[in-house]
Scaffold this motif. Sequence first.
Motif, PDB file in Angstrom:
ATOM      1  N   LYS A  10       0.863  -1.187   0.000  1.00  0.00           N
ATOM      2  CA  LYS A  10       0.000   0.000   0.000  1.00  0.00           C
ATOM      3  C   LYS A  10       0.892   1.226   0.000  1.00  0.00           C
ATOM      4  N   ILE A  11       0.769   2.060  -1.025  1.00  0.00           N
ATOM      5  CA  ILE A  11       1.559   3.289  -1.053  1.00  0.00           C
ATOM      6  C   ILE A  11       0.634   4.461  -0.773  1.00  0.00           C
ATOM      7  N   GLU A  12       1.227   5.614  -0.498  1.00  0.00           N
ATOM      8  CA  GLU A  12       0.416   6.688   0.074  1.00  0.00           C
ATOM      9  C   GLU A  12      -0.778   7.097  -0.748  1.00  0.00           C
ATOM     10  N   ASN A  13      -0.532   7.409  -2.010  1.00  0.00           N
ATOM     11  CA  ASN A  13      -1.683   7.900  -2.733  1.00  0.00           C
ATOM     12  C   ASN A  13      -2.207   7.020  -3.852  1.00  0.00           C
ATOM     13  N   PRO A  14      -1.376   6.638  -4.813  1.00  0.00           N
ATOM     14  CA  PRO A  14      -1.998   6.006  -5.989  1.00  0.00           C
ATOM     15  C   PRO A  14      -2.560   4.623  -5.725  1.00  0.00           C
ATOM     16  N   GLY A  15      -2.407   4.088  -4.515  1.00  0.00           N
ATOM     17  CA  GLY A  15      -3.052   2.816  -4.215  1.00  0.00           C
ATOM     18  C   GLY A  15      -2.111   1.711  -3.823  1.00  0.00           C
ATOM     19  N   VAL A  16      -2.071   0.671  -4.632  1.00  0.00           N
ATOM     20  CA  VAL A  16      -1.364  -0.532  -4.232  1.00  0.00           C
ATOM     21  C   VAL A  16      -0.389  -0.920  -5.329  1.00  0.00           C
ATOM     22  N   ILE A  17       0.830  -1.311  -4.937  1.00  0.00           N
ATOM     23  CA  ILE A  17       1.812  -1.812  -5.890  1.00  0.00           C
ATOM     24  C   ILE A  17       1.950  -3.318  -5.691  1.00  0.00           C
ATOM     25  N   THR A  18       1.967  -4.066  -6.780  1.00  0.00           N
ATOM     26  CA  THR A  18       2.132  -5.516  -6.712  1.00  0.00           C
ATOM     27  C   THR A  18       3.560  -5.887  -7.098  1.00  0.00           C
ATOM     28  N   SER A  19       4.190  -6.694  -6.274  1.00  0.00           N
ATOM     29  CA  SER A  19       5.565  -7.127  -6.528  1.00  0.00           C
ATOM     30  C   SER A  19       5.617  -8.649  -6.513  1.00  0.00           C
ATOM     31  N   ILE A  20       6.328  -9.215  -7.469  1.00  0.00           N
ATOM     32  CA  ILE A  20       6.547 -10.661  -7.480  1.00  0.00           C
ATOM     33  C   ILE A  20       8.030 -10.908  -7.231  1.00  0.00           C
ATOM     34  N   ILE A  21       8.335 -11.541  -6.117  1.00  0.00           N
ATOM     35  CA  ILE A  21       9.720 -11.859  -5.774  1.00  0.00           C
ATOM     36  C   ILE A  21       9.785 -13.343  -5.411  1.00  0.00           C
ATOM     37  N   THR A  22      10.984 -13.873  -5.223  1.00  0.00           N
ATOM     38  CA  THR A  22      11.054 -15.276  -4.819  1.00  0.00           C
ATOM     39  C   THR A  22      10.520 -15.414  -3.391  1.00  0.00           C
ATOM     40  N   LYS A  23       9.939 -16.567  -3.131  1.00  0.00           N
ATOM     41  CA  LYS A  23       9.510 -16.893  -1.775  1.00  0.00           C
ATOM     42  C   LYS A  23      10.737 -16.820  -0.850  1.00  0.00           C
ATOM     43  N   GLU A  24      11.887 -17.246  -1.371  1.00  0.00           N
ATOM     44  CA  GLU A  24      13.147 -17.193  -0.612  1.00  0.00           C
ATOM     45  C   GLU A  24      13.448 -15.780  -0.129  1.00  0.00           C
ATOM     46  N   ALA A  25      13.278 -14.804  -1.020  1.00  0.00           N
ATOM     47  CA  ALA A  25      13.553 -13.412  -0.642  1.00  0.00           C
ATOM     48  C   ALA A  25      12.528 -12.916   0.372  1.00  0.00           C
ATOM     49  N   ALA A  26      11.272 -13.283   0.169  1.00  0.00           N
ATOM     50  CA  ALA A  26      10.209 -12.854   1.098  1.00  0.00           C
ATOM     51  C   ALA A  26      10.496 -13.417   2.491  1.00  0.00           C
ATOM     52  N   ASP A  27      10.948 -14.672   2.543  1.00  0.00           N
ATOM     53  CA  ASP A  27      11.287 -15.295   3.824  1.00  0.00           C
ATOM     54  C   ASP A  27      12.546 -14.654   4.412  1.00  0.00           C
ATOM     55  N   ASP A  28      13.540 -14.430   3.573  1.00  0.00           N
ATOM     56  CA  ASP A  28      14.827 -13.897   4.023  1.00  0.00           C
ATOM     57  C   ASP A  28      14.662 -12.500   4.632  1.00  0.00           C
ATOM     58  N   LEU A  29      13.810 -11.682   4.036  1.00  0.00           N
ATOM     59  CA  LEU A  29      13.567 -10.328   4.558  1.00  0.00           C
ATOM     60  C   LEU A  29      12.473 -10.350   5.633  1.00  0.00           C
ATOM     61  N   GLY A  30      11.847 -11.508   5.828  1.00  0.00           N
ATOM     62  CA  GLY A  30      10.791 -11.624   6.830  1.00  0.00           C
ATOM     63  C   GLY A  30       9.613 -10.721   6.528  1.00  0.00           C
ATOM     64  N   ILE A  31       9.237 -10.639   5.258  1.00  0.00           N
ATOM     65  CA  ILE A  31       8.169  -9.718   4.862  1.00  0.00           C
ATOM     66  C   ILE A  31       6.820 -10.229   5.366  1.00  0.00           C
ATOM     67  N   LYS A  32       6.122  -9.346   6.098  1.00  0.00           N
ATOM     68  CA  LYS A  32       4.806  -9.729   6.631  1.00  0.00           C
ATOM     69  C   LYS A  32       3.891  -8.498   6.617  1.00  0.00           C
ATOM     70  N   GLU A  33       2.596  -8.726   6.696  1.00  0.00           N
ATOM     71  CA  GLU A  33       1.615  -7.645   6.676  1.00  0.00           C
ATOM     72  C   GLU A  33       1.992  -6.570   7.696  1.00  0.00           C
ATOM     73  N   GLY A  34       1.905  -5.324   7.310  1.00  0.00           N
ATOM     74  CA  GLY A  34       2.172  -4.229   8.218  1.00  0.00           C
ATOM     75  C   GLY A  34       3.602  -3.702   8.159  1.00  0.00           C
ATOM     76  N   ASP A  35       4.506  -4.463   7.544  1.00  0.00           N
ATOM     77  CA  ASP A  35       5.899  -4.016   7.427  1.00  0.00           C
ATOM     78  C   ASP A  35       6.004  -2.747   6.592  1.00  0.00           C
ATOM     79  N   SER A  36       6.896  -1.851   7.022  1.00  0.00           N
ATOM     80  CA  SER A  36       7.241  -0.709   6.177  1.00  0.00           C
ATOM     81  C   SER A  36       8.292  -1.170   5.182  1.00  0.00           C
ATOM     82  N   VAL A  37       8.015  -1.047   3.915  1.00  0.00           N
ATOM     83  CA  VAL A  37       8.948  -1.504   2.890  1.00  0.00           C
ATOM     84  C   VAL A  37       9.068  -0.448   1.799  1.00  0.00           C
ATOM     85  N   ILE A  38       9.978  -0.699   0.880  1.00  0.00           N
ATOM     86  CA  ILE A  38      10.171   0.197  -0.250  1.00  0.00           C
ATOM     87  C   ILE A  38      10.059  -0.621  -1.529  1.00  0.00           C
TER      88      ILE A  38
END
Lengths: 69, 69, 69, 69, 69, 69
Positions: C28-56
Amino acid sequence: MKISARNKIKGKVEAVDSGMVMAKIKIKIENPGVITSIITKEAADDLGIKEGDSVIAIIKSTEVMVGKE
Amino acid sequence: MKISARNKIKGKVEAVDSGMVMAKIKIKIENPGVITSIITKEAADDLGIKEGDSVIAIIKSTEVMVGKE
Amino acid sequence: MKISARNKIKGKVEAVDSGMVMAKIKIKIENPGVITSIITKEAADDLGIKEGDSVIAIIKSTEVMVGKE
Amino acid sequence: MKISARNKIKGKVEAVDSGMVMAKIKIKIENPGVITSIITKEAADDLGIKEGDSVIAIIKSTEVMVGKE
Amino acid sequence: MKISARNKIKGKVEAVDSGMVMAKIKIKIENPGVITSIITKEAADDLGIKEGDSVIAIIKSTEVMVGKE
Amino acid sequence: MKISARNKIKGKVEAVDSGMVMAKIKIKIENPGVITSIITKEAADDLGIKEGDSVIAIIKSTEVMVGKE
């Protein structure tokens, strides 16, 4: 900052070749030789990339193909 | 066939991890470590990619970013 | 580390949807809405990405197309 | 026409900077700032992209990385 | 909407093969055969892509490599 | 060498338009028309790409979007 891109290869800038909009960066890596990167001239200037700099080539996994003889 | 992609890095397949549509290939390269590639499962099957294979990681220059500390 | 990618958009992780090899991250970005990103599951696990995280969301300029009505 | 690319961000063209082959388009979006796009000069000319135009930045999800502090 | 992507090739959907996150679309084009596209399952569902659909394969020029024997 | 990229479309070079860093290659394919490729000038020179050459446009599946009316 940690980045999701899986591939980060350390090297040294061997050459910077700038056009009007894009810049070509040659990065010497330890063993397999040289990696070529095309980035905006703006980015090359912003990061102050010059010959001899220690840099990291960063590549998203979805951009890596596989060749086999 | 010669290919315009500037970056061709030799390595050995260390692991193949297949999902339903995509496959993750880990390629051990000589010095900087391991390169991760995401290709279709179809391509992994078609090339018969398996652990121990000698392969080449191929990357178009426009896909390589540069990081600098 | 500074990175050559020109586009870095701050947001909050709204959803993580993992397959066997790939993961879809909704940011969720501030104004234009939502950005969709496709990354490896490995990267998502490695960065510990979870709902509510502040990310770029990071995007190389050569990957951005332009549409005009 | 609907397009599979998940990310479409509305903005206004802030600057067009053309080289011989490529063109850099700066797109002001509502909140997070400016998006940089590199497209062919041919495309920039064909769409008649100029400062002040309302345009849409279009990005395929597989091209979006995630960074986390 | 006009889009900066230079390559738009008309074809018919020959097969849709969905995983959990990604979907593979086979597009029959008039002469050279079949084009393979990997998009999110979300996009395939959102556009309602199914066998027999008339679709357009869209490719940004910076993603096209050249091979020569 | 076999390559994981799923899309290989035969054609003839119709035009080469070189800038300082990048080069635009127009490839006439049998039926749908012309494919535009942006590669480094270095690659275009290295492969000796010139009008009339028989070449192959190579595209990774993850780079192909789908449009539908």
